[in-house]
Motif scaffolding. Sequence first.
Motif, PDB file in Angstrom:
ATOM      1  N   TRP A 102      -3.558   8.773  10.020  1.00 51.80           N
ATOM      2  CA  TRP A 102      -3.204   8.146   8.744  1.00 51.80           C
ATOM      3  C   TRP A 102      -4.002   8.841   7.665  1.00 51.80           C
ATOM      4  O   TRP A 102      -5.230   8.706   7.614  1.00 51.80           O
ATOM      5  CB  TRP A 102      -3.521   6.647   8.714  1.00 51.80           C
ATOM      6  N   LYS A 153      -6.086   8.578   1.920  1.00 43.81           N
ATOM      7  CA  LYS A 153      -6.440   8.984   3.284  1.00 43.81           C
ATOM      8  C   LYS A 153      -5.651  10.211   3.747  1.00 43.81           C
ATOM      9  O   LYS A 153      -5.656  10.561   4.929  1.00 43.81           O
ATOM     10  CB  LYS A 153      -6.224   7.831   4.249  1.00 43.81           C
ATOM     11  N   ASP A 192       0.830  -1.203   0.000  1.00 36.64           N
ATOM     12  CA  ASP A 192       0.000   0.000   0.000  1.00 36.64           C
ATOM     13  C   ASP A 192       0.864   1.253   0.000  1.00 36.64           C
ATOM     14  O   ASP A 192       0.528   2.264   0.616  1.00 36.64           O
ATOM     15  CB  ASP A 192      -0.923  -0.018   1.232  1.00 36.64           C
TER      16      ASP A 192
HETATM   17  C1  ADA Z   1      -2.754  -0.101   7.595  1.00 41.05           C
HETATM   18  C2  ADA Z   1      -1.309   0.118   7.150  1.00 41.05           C
HETATM   19  C3  ADA Z   1      -1.114   1.396   6.368  1.00 41.05           C
HETATM   20  C4  ADA Z   1      -2.262   1.636   5.373  1.00 41.05           C
HETATM   21  C5  ADA Z   1      -3.580   1.676   6.145  1.00 41.05           C
HETATM   22  C6  ADA Z   1      -4.778   1.890   5.220  1.00 41.05           C
HETATM   23  O1  ADA Z   1      -2.967   0.402   8.878  1.00 41.05           O
HETATM   24  O2  ADA Z   1      -0.422   0.143   8.258  1.00 41.05           O
HETATM   25  O3  ADA Z   1       0.115   1.277   5.649  1.00 41.05           O
HETATM   26  O4  ADA Z   1      -2.279   0.595   4.434  1.00 41.05           O
HETATM   27  O5  ADA Z   1      -3.771   0.399   6.765  1.00 41.05           O
HETATM   28  O6  ADA Z   1      -4.793   2.924   4.553  1.00 41.05           O
HETATM   29  O7  ADA Z   1      -5.649   1.021   5.228  1.00 41.05           O
END
Ligand code: ADA
Length: 575
Positions: free
Chosen positions: A506, A530, A126
């Motif tokens: 995040w 996000k 990701d």
């Molecule tokens: C997880 C991961 C992140 C990102 C996030 C998401 O927590 O650690 O890298 O992928 O999910 O956006 O779903």
Amino acid sequence: MESLDGLWDFVILPWRGDRAALPGEYPRKILIPSAWETLPGLENYRGPAWLRREFAMPEGGAARLVFGGASHTARVYLDGKPIGGHYDAFTPFDIVTDDLAPGRHEIVVAVDNSFGPESALHIENDYYSYGGLTRPAEIQRLPEVYLESISATPRLAAGAWRLDIRARVRNRSRSRQSREIGASLPALGIAADIGAFDLEPGERGEARWEIEADGAVPWSAESPQLYSLRVALFDDGAIADDMIERIGFREVKTRGKKILLNGRPVRLRGYNRHEDHPQFGCAIPVEAMMADLALMSDLGCNFIRTCHYPNDMRFLDLCDELGFYVWEETHSRTVDFKHPKFREQVAASAREMIEWHGNHPSILMWGCLNECDSVSPAGREEHKRLIELIRALDSTRPVTFASDKAERDICLDLVDIVSWNTYSGWYWGGPPDIAPRLKKYLRWVHSSASGAKGKPVILSEFGAGGIYGVRQRQASKWSEEYQSLVLDECLRTYLNHPDVSGAAVWQFCDCRITQGGDRWAKRPRTMNNKGTVDEYRRPKLAYETVKKRMLEAREKWDGLAASASPPKSKRAKTK
Ligand code: ADA
């Protein structure tokens, strides 16, 4: 020292790995540092490539090549001969060469960002694994006896600052050599000689000091006071080599549910930030790094998690200078512990992260193994192994890992700080579920069931997707409105709970993710959307929402008026 940054010759060509495989011609040019995805036609290129340049060694002798980051596997050739290599884009590496003849020499670096059986950390993920020499490179000409590294660990002893210094020295000559060595902190009027020592040919030596640093002004986000530490080698009184490191006097500990900086509770509020930009890939220029930090300062943040890998040293330098608290972590986002290369590659990531970045005062804690297997006995063994390695390399900083396993986690007894990734309001539930879910989790953490009773807790990831420009009065998912609603409720809850020591949204900006594989293809635009700002750092509706909550928290916990910018005075604030 001479920078190797600038234009290099460049060609896309398969690796064969033997000496004969070096390319005969290089039809293109590429800038170092940069990601090759920024070159037209290479936006999605994943595979091998070759980069080449020459350098001069007028007197000949020995040189140390230092690469800030090669993404993600590199083989280095000097004058056609293989001299070394490295795996992993996110940690520096160096190669020392002896006995270069006077004149011009050729460096060729073969770089490959392919996924496959040789790569346990760079995988479909990701975030995007770019290609190229994506961080600065330099060449250092070496004397016969030279300083390999210096580390400096500040600590408070009975209210006074002391500094534990360790210098590693190598004799690369063919004869026994004697040198004197000394350390100085000019701004504090400190000069400490440690005397002389002898080294046999090829031998490595280590010098250690413990010096008192009376008068040192502590480092903190509010007062990021830095000092230059210089270690020098002398040959009959003349300087034979020296190395300068910038340090800050600060001490990080945990006490009960609190994280202490210089003996006082600190509350962390900020972002997860990927090194990603649509114009630069992961090779973000320092001007753009500063622009990101200026936005995070405007948002009222004091905390950055370098998800999910060690960051560019220039970014860490800025965090030292501007006053940001950093959680730096090993390169390991949801990686497979059964991969044959996992253990060696993640251990190298930890070792190199700490050896190269350990002097940065802004790094308050070491993280590792984001959302990996922390629910099985085998997974626990891997967490235990890596956390023990990190502690052996640096016993002065708390250790944590970001878990998404909630009450199923069986590894929280291993860490100093409990860190929870939770997406209440996005992957499940809605804003009303956020506060009750936190309450339930904290009740479990501080029960005997978790193994982490009484430890500090950080909300290490939370948030929601919001696509820039999607505006809806009904505030459905993916709208900027919905993202703002979720972040408002998360921050209202997390920044005000007395048993939460940190909260990292995040994420700071939208980032590119890896195509392919059905898992990530579902993400709109093949991006992680996000961010509070989009990939071009254009603010979404959530920007003002986050800013309001962060400034409230700064005023409540740090006593700084929402309007005032944090003082950068020389004197540490006394509260
Ligand atoms: C997880 C991961 C992140 C990102 C996030 C998401 O927590 O650690 O890298 O992928 O999910 O956006 O779903």
